[in-house]
Design a protein around this motif. Structure first.
Motif, short mmCIF file in Angstrom:
data_model
loop_
_atom_site.label_atom_id
_atom_site.label_comp_id
_atom_site.label_asym_id
_atom_site.label_seq_id
_atom_site.Cartn_x
_atom_site.Cartn_y
_atom_site.Cartn_z
N PHE A 215 0.83 -1.21 0.00
CA PHE A 215 0.00 0.00 0.00
C PHE A 215 0.87 1.26 0.00
CE2 PHE A 215 -2.23 3.42 2.20
CZ PHE A 215 -3.32 3.58 1.34
N SER A 216 1.95 1.27 0.80
CA SER A 216 2.86 2.42 0.84
C SER A 216 3.49 2.67 -0.52
CB SER A 216 3.97 2.19 1.86
OG SER A 216 3.60 2.61 3.13
N ILE A 217 3.94 1.61 -1.16
CA ILE A 217 4.56 1.75 -2.48
C ILE A 217 3.53 2.23 -3.51
CG2 ILE A 217 5.63 0.45 -4.38
CD1 ILE A 217 7.03 -1.24 -2.18
N TRP A 218 2.36 1.64 -3.49
CA TRP A 218 1.29 2.06 -4.40
C TRP A 218 0.93 3.53 -4.16
CZ3 TRP A 218 -3.69 3.67 -3.13
CH2 TRP A 218 -4.54 3.87 -4.23
N SER A 219 0.83 3.91 -2.89
CA SER A 219 0.51 5.30 -2.53
C SER A 219 1.59 6.25 -3.02
CB SER A 219 0.36 5.40 -1.01
OG SER A 219 0.13 6.71 -0.61
N GLY A 220 2.85 5.85 -2.87
CA GLY A 220 3.96 6.68 -3.33
C GLY A 220 3.95 6.88 -4.84
N TRP B 71 5.91 10.47 -3.75
CA TRP B 71 6.62 9.99 -2.57
C TRP B 71 6.81 11.12 -1.58
CZ3 TRP B 71 7.47 5.05 -1.48
CH2 TRP B 71 7.36 4.13 -2.51
N GLY B 72 6.14 11.00 -0.44
CA GLY B 72 6.31 11.95 0.65
C GLY B 72 6.99 11.24 1.82
N ALA B 73 7.14 11.96 2.90
CA ALA B 73 7.81 11.40 4.08
C ALA B 73 7.05 10.20 4.64
CB ALA B 73 7.95 12.48 5.16
N ILE B 74 5.73 10.26 4.62
CA ILE B 74 4.92 9.15 5.17
C ILE B 74 5.11 7.89 4.34
CG2 ILE B 74 2.55 8.35 5.55
CD1 ILE B 74 1.87 11.19 6.41
N GLY C 62 6.92 4.74 5.93
CA GLY C 62 6.10 3.53 6.01
C GLY C 62 6.74 2.36 5.29
N SER C 63 7.28 2.62 4.11
CA SER C 63 7.92 1.56 3.34
C SER C 63 9.16 1.02 4.05
CB SER C 63 8.31 2.07 1.95
OG SER C 63 7.16 2.44 1.22
N VAL C 64 9.98 1.92 4.58
CA VAL C 64 11.21 1.50 5.26
C VAL C 64 10.88 0.72 6.54
CG1 VAL C 64 13.24 2.36 6.51
CG2 VAL C 64 12.64 3.34 4.29
N ILE C 65 9.92 1.22 7.31
CA ILE C 65 9.54 0.54 8.56
C ILE C 65 8.96 -0.84 8.27
CG2 ILE C 65 7.92 0.61 10.51
CD1 ILE C 65 8.37 3.69 10.53
N MET C 66 8.10 -0.95 7.28
CA MET C 66 7.49 -2.25 6.94
C MET C 66 8.54 -3.22 6.41
SD MET C 66 4.47 -2.37 7.94
CE MET C 66 4.86 -1.26 9.28
N LEU C 67 9.47 -2.72 5.62
CA LEU C 67 10.55 -3.58 5.12
C LEU C 67 11.39 -4.10 6.29
CD1 LEU C 67 11.71 -4.72 2.54
CD2 LEU C 67 13.18 -2.71 2.38
N PHE C 68 11.69 -3.23 7.25
CA PHE C 68 12.44 -3.62 8.45
C PHE C 68 11.65 -4.68 9.23
CE2 PHE C 68 13.16 -3.04 13.02
CZ PHE C 68 14.49 -3.41 13.08
#
Length: 186
Positions: free
Chosen positions: A65-70, A75-78, A82-88
């Motif tokens: 969802f974060s990638i699709w949203s970006g 691509w904003g800060a959210i 979100g993508s980095v945190i979910m990947l982690f």
């Protein structure tokens, strides 16, 4: 009676068969939740193998969802955070799951026979005279029967647990009732 040798003061069970995958799955889950079970011995056992896969699936959905949203709105800060945190989170859950799977597979590979001895000193699990684990009765906090296992939990917070296949439950509980009736059995 399953016990090979039994008398009033001692129970000895020779465990020649290999444990089932369900037995080892439950054993790994019990070891992983040792402290939680020590604090609340009647707590429901969580299947970490299922829970970690579910966590990864949820994180993967949020990542998608974060990638699709970006891509859709920019691509904003959210979206980046979100993508980095979910990947982690996916990597973290995958590493825990890999550790649990590795531990279970190592336990499954163990071909050694074992002898469980309950006597006046305590509990001893002897794996082919190569590895001997002992726990005195004074150090047994409680005994709990799960779906696939019967476990002896040590009193120490950083202690350990001795697990035995459920098929030996009747003999073990009869011995405890006869010789150590004050011991807490769950």
């Amino acid at each position: 009676m399953n016990a090979d040798r039994i008398n009033k003061q001692m129970l000895q069970i020779e465990i020649g068969e290999k444990g089932t995958p369900l037995f080892y799955t439950e054993t790994v889950n019990i070891v992983g939740q040792y402290r939680r079970l020590k604090r609340k011995p009647t707590r429901k056992l969580i299947n970490y193998f299922v829970q970690l896969k579910l966590n990864m699936a949820i994180c993967l959905a949020v990542l998608a969802f974060s990638i699709w949203s970006g891509w859709t709105w920019g691509w904003g800060a959210i979206e980046i955070a979100g993508s980095v945190i979910m990947l982690f989170c996916i990597i973290l859950n995958a590493s825990f799951l890999a550790s649990f799977i590795r531990l279970k597979n190592n336990l499954l590979k163990d071909e050694r026979t074992s002898v469980l001895t309950l006597d006046d000193k305590g509990i001893e699990l002897n794996k082919s005279n190569a590895q001997i684990v002992c726990m005195s009765w004074e150090n047994v906090d409680f005994v709990r029967s799960f779906k696939e296992t019967v476990c002896f939990f040590a009193k120490d917070e950083m202690g350990f647990v001795i697990t035995v296949a459920k098929r030996y439950e009747k003999d073990i509980l009869e011995y405890i009732q006869r010789v150590h009736p004050a011991l807490r059995v769950i």
